[in-house]
Write an enzyme that holds these catalytic residues in place. Structure first.
Site, PDB file in Angstrom:
ATOM      1  N   ARG A  87     -32.731   1.333  32.878  1.00 44.20           N
ATOM      2  CA  ARG A  87     -32.906   1.932  34.207  1.00 44.20           C
ATOM      3  C   ARG A  87     -33.458   0.889  35.181  1.00 44.20           C
ATOM      4  NH1 ARG A  87     -30.780   7.107  35.152  1.00 44.20           N
ATOM      5  NH2 ARG A  87     -32.338   7.292  36.797  1.00 44.20           N
ATOM      6  N   HIS A 117     -23.801   4.053  35.127  1.00 40.52           N
ATOM      7  CA  HIS A 117     -24.653   5.139  34.629  1.00 40.52           C
ATOM      8  C   HIS A 117     -25.612   4.569  33.597  1.00 40.52           C
ATOM      9  CE1 HIS A 117     -25.900   8.986  32.895  1.00 40.52           C
ATOM     10  NE2 HIS A 117     -25.725   8.422  31.710  1.00 40.52           N
TER      11      HIS A 117
END
Ligand code: GDP
Length: 139
Positions: A87, A117
């Site tokens: 992330r 993603h």
């Protein structure tokens, strides 16, 4: 305890712009090992299933149309603390708010078409990994 896998997809916008290579290079250089990988295309139905958690959101239809609009690269990545570290590598959902040097800052165009993603929890990493890959496709 943090898990050691995450699921990524290089989304249709980044594939179309020929960013598969540069994005995989960043993933490799950040120390992730590729456990599984495929070049594939999601049907509308499969894209809807993948993003079912967002079904009530205003952008759900747009998201499903976008994610089924062209081929993607799906991959399971392995590294200590994989979900959180990935992330960080991809940056904020909205590329205009993403940190310098992140994948989304470099390669994403908008909050909807945001290049990649990354799973948001260890639990979802396992679910999303199973969505794309069988056990025989992992090395
Ligand atoms: P992520 O975990 O950073 O991918 O972000 P979310 O889980 O909040 O949203 C999932 C995906 O939905 C994002 O990566 C975007 O592709 C899309 N998305 C999120 N917010 C918006 C929005 O406001 N508009 C549109 N069109 N898509 C959005």
């Amino acid at each position: 305890m943090a898990g050691n896998i995450t699921l990524t997809m290089i989304k249709p916008d980044a594939v179309k712009k020929n960013y598969i290579g540069p994005i995989l290079k960043m993933i490799n250089e950040a120390g992730f090992r590729i456990v599984a990988m495929k070049y594939t295309k999601l049907s509308k139905e499969k894209a809807g299933e993948f993003y079912a958690v967002h079904k009530e959101r205003s952008f759900y239809g747009e998201l499903v149309d976008f994610m089924s609009s062209g081929p993607i690269v799906a991959a399971i990545l392995e590294k200590e603390n994989a979900v959180e570290d990935f992330r960080k590598l991809i940056g904020a959902t909205d590329p205009s708010k993403a940190d310098e040097g992140t994948i989304r800052k470099l390669y994403a165009a908008s909050i909807g078409e945001n290049a990649v993603h990354g799973s948001d929890s260890d639990e979802n990493a396992a679910i999303e990994g199973d969505f794309h890959f069988s056990k025989l496709e992992r090395f």
